[in-house]
Scaffold this motif. Structure first.
Motif, PDB file in Angstrom:
ATOM      1  N   PHE A 215       0.744  -1.091  -0.065  1.00 51.60           N
ATOM      2  CA  PHE A 215       0.048  -0.045   0.227  1.00 51.60           C
ATOM      3  C   PHE A 215       0.748   1.284  -0.074  1.00 51.60           C
ATOM      4  CE2 PHE A 215      -2.436  -3.408   1.582  1.00 51.60           C
ATOM      5  CZ  PHE A 215      -4.067  -3.098   1.193  1.00 51.60           C
ATOM      6  N   TYR A 216       1.683   1.187  -1.017  1.00 50.78           N
ATOM      7  CA  TYR A 216       2.937   2.292  -0.999  1.00 50.78           C
ATOM      8  C   TYR A 216       2.458   3.769  -0.930  1.00 50.78           C
ATOM      9  CZ  TYR A 216       1.741   2.067  -5.638  1.00 50.78           C
ATOM     10  OH  TYR A 216       1.098   1.897  -7.143  1.00 50.78           O
ATOM     11  N   PRO A 217       1.156   4.230  -1.467  1.00 55.54           N
ATOM     12  CA  PRO A 217       0.843   5.662  -1.521  1.00 55.54           C
ATOM     13  C   PRO A 217       0.682   6.119   0.027  1.00 55.54           C
ATOM     14  CG  PRO A 217      -0.492   4.394  -3.028  1.00 55.54           C
ATOM     15  CD  PRO A 217       0.249   3.231  -2.302  1.00 55.54           C
ATOM     16  N   LEU A 218       0.399   5.249   0.890  1.00 61.60           N
ATOM     17  CA  LEU A 218       0.235   5.706   2.189  1.00 61.60           C
ATOM     18  C   LEU A 218       1.507   6.110   2.975  1.00 61.60           C
ATOM     19  CD1 LEU A 218      -2.233   2.994   3.703  1.00 61.60           C
ATOM     20  CD2 LEU A 218      -2.908   4.896   2.597  1.00 61.60           C
ATOM     21  N   ALA A 219       2.455   5.731   2.421  1.00 61.42           N
ATOM     22  CA  ALA A 219       3.919   6.048   2.932  1.00 61.42           C
ATOM     23  C   ALA A 219       4.476   7.499   2.224  1.00 61.42           C
ATOM     24  CB  ALA A 219       4.695   5.232   2.692  1.00 61.42           C
ATOM     25  N   GLY A 220       3.476   7.955   1.493  1.00 61.98           N
ATOM     26  CA  GLY A 220       3.849   9.336   0.848  1.00 61.98           C
ATOM     27  C   GLY A 220       3.169  10.523   1.242  1.00 61.98           C
ATOM     28  N   ARG A 221       3.110  11.683   0.435  1.00 62.53           N
ATOM     29  CA  ARG A 221       2.777  12.988   0.934  1.00 62.53           C
ATOM     30  C   ARG A 221       1.681  13.394  -0.326  1.00 62.53           C
ATOM     31  NH1 ARG A 221       4.208  11.582   4.778  1.00 62.53           N
ATOM     32  NH2 ARG A 221       5.412  12.656   6.374  1.00 62.53           N
TER      33      ARG A 221
END
Length: 443
Positions: free
Chosen positions: A74-80
């Motif tokens: 769920f890589y978008p949750l580690a972004g901004r």
């Protein structure tokens, strides 16, 4: 009696994905649904009893390592979020907070206080950081008895209740089985934006929907739908759902209470619906993002008591839902025309909720997401899955109780309306105000 408790933060740590996000996935577009979503966090609290949490020697280590694994998927949750258009998936990570509570877990479960439960979350759910800061925050609260409460906050700009449920299922699978996708289908994460791309012109605009914040009170009620559903049966709706029956009862009672303070006011209920299985191109329930619509039902200011009986309200709700799916969702086949239909619906919703011309109730149901079954990180099912108090006026949220039959209703009203509701004999007959979480539910 409510017991005040203190929460002390011991440490804060950044948890990054266990593997770096590939360059081709670094720019993750929001969907138009995401763009139009109000700025707040979707949150949940998962409580685990002492003998369950201590069965793992290092429960927090397990949470952290599995969180790192699930963030790789769920890589978008580690972004901004950038410019309300896309997420910069730079692996900056999620925040993990470790805290201790100065009382046993039983003190919280004996008389849960919605306002105090906010202390167990890592951030205010109304924080503007939901669009400018970390998209995922977790707080692990350890009680004096060894019990554990895990507070999870995910930006609503990328996650509705269904997405939060999918994420928790993936996270617990990573902790219990070592595989994020174990037992659940997770489609490509860009499915939403591919079908409903963002509009550049919405990047710099103010949110169309701003939920009203006033001095409010949140209360928790537990109801048995089996006692209410028979009263909602009619020729038009011979088999009302338990959600329809409970929502109708709550709306009837709160509308009656509000009339005492604001006679002659229209009462409008907006019921949120999950669109994933209703779009022209059906989407899996595990599709990430925001896929929420809503239909509206009105109680006219001149309506007599007989005109707002349960069977009449349920019939009106069922008809409004049928018209919504017949007339609106067929327009959501993707592309520019669909985007304009979504913008128009959001603008209309925003005007209604912010006009002050109607007594507006925003209702959503979390029933059926299966969080009790899914949120097993290695020490059993949660003793309790709960929400917390909010500051948004006229909010009604339904959540499954642990037994799978009863329904918890989290109701937020102005203090004046809540005072009037306290004397409603019908509500008192069917609803129990803030009962303790049964000891039998703790393994």
């Amino acid at each position: 009696m409510t017991v005040e408790f203190k929460v002390k933060v011991l440490a804060k740590e950044t948890i990054r994905p266990s593997s770096p996000t590939p360059d081709r996935l670094k720019n993750f577009k929001l969907s138009i649904f995401d763009q139009l979503t109000p700025i707040l966090y979707t949150s949940v609290l998962l409580f685990y009893a002492s003998d369950a949490s201590t069965s793992s020697r290092h429960p927090l280590s397990r949470l952290k390592s599995s969180l790192s694994k699930v963030l790789a998927r769920f890589y978008p949750l580690a972004g901004r979020i950038r410019d309300n258009l896309y997420i910069d998936c730079d692996d900056v990570g999620a925040e993990f907070v470790e805290a201790i509570v100065n009382c046993p877990l039983s003190h919280v479960l004996d008389s849960p206080c919605p306002a105090l439960l906010r202390k167990l979350l890592p951030i205010d759910t109304e924080s503007p950081d939901a669009s400018a800061g970390r998209l995922l925050l977790v707080q692990a609260n350890t009680f004096g008895c060894g019990g554990l409460a895990v507070g999870v906050c995910v930006s609503h700009k990328i996650a509705d209740a269904s997405t939060l449920s999918t994420f928790i299922k993936g996270w617990s699978a990573a902790a219990l089985l070592g595989q994020v996708d174990a037992g659940i289908e997770i489609p490509p994460l860009d499915t939403a934006s591919a079908q409903f791309p963002p509009l550049v012109e919405l990047a710099a605009t103010s949110p169309m929907v701003v939920l009203p914040k006033v001095r409010c009170t949140t209360r928790r009620y537990v109801l048995d739908p089996a006692e209410i559903t028979p009263l909602a049966v009619s020729e038009a709706v011979p088999e009302p759902t338990r959600v329809e029956a409970v929502v109708a009862l709550m709306w009837r009672c709160v509308a009656r209470a509000s009339r005492k303070n604001y006679p002659g006011q229209r009462s409008l209920l907006s019921q949120a619906v999950n669109l994933r299985g209703r779009l022209p191109e059906l989407l899996p329930e595990t599709t990430l993002g925001n896929f929420v619509g809503g239909f509206q039902v009105e109680i006219a200011p001149w309506a007599e008591e007989s005109q707002i009986e349960l069977k009449k309200l349920v019939t009106d709700m069922r008809e409004a839902k049928r018209e919504y799916f017949a007339n609106y969702t067929p327009r959501l086949s993707g592309g520019g025309a669909s985007c304009m239909a979504i913008v128009e619906a959001a603008a209309k919703f925003g005007m209604l909720i912010n006009s002050g011309a109607v007594d507006f109730y925003n209702c959503s149901s979390w029933c059926g997401f299966g969080l009790y079954e899914a949120a097993d990180f290695g020490w059993g099912r949660p003793a309790w899955v709960s929400l917390a108090g909010v500051e948004y006026k006229n909010s009604i949220v339904l959540v499954d109780a642990r037994d799978g039959d009863a329904v918890e209703v989290w109701l937020t009203l102005s203090e004046a309306d809540m005072d009037a509701l306290d004397a409603d004999e019908e509500l008192l007959r069917f609803a129990t105000l803030n009962p303790s979480v049964p000891c039998s539910s703790i393994p």
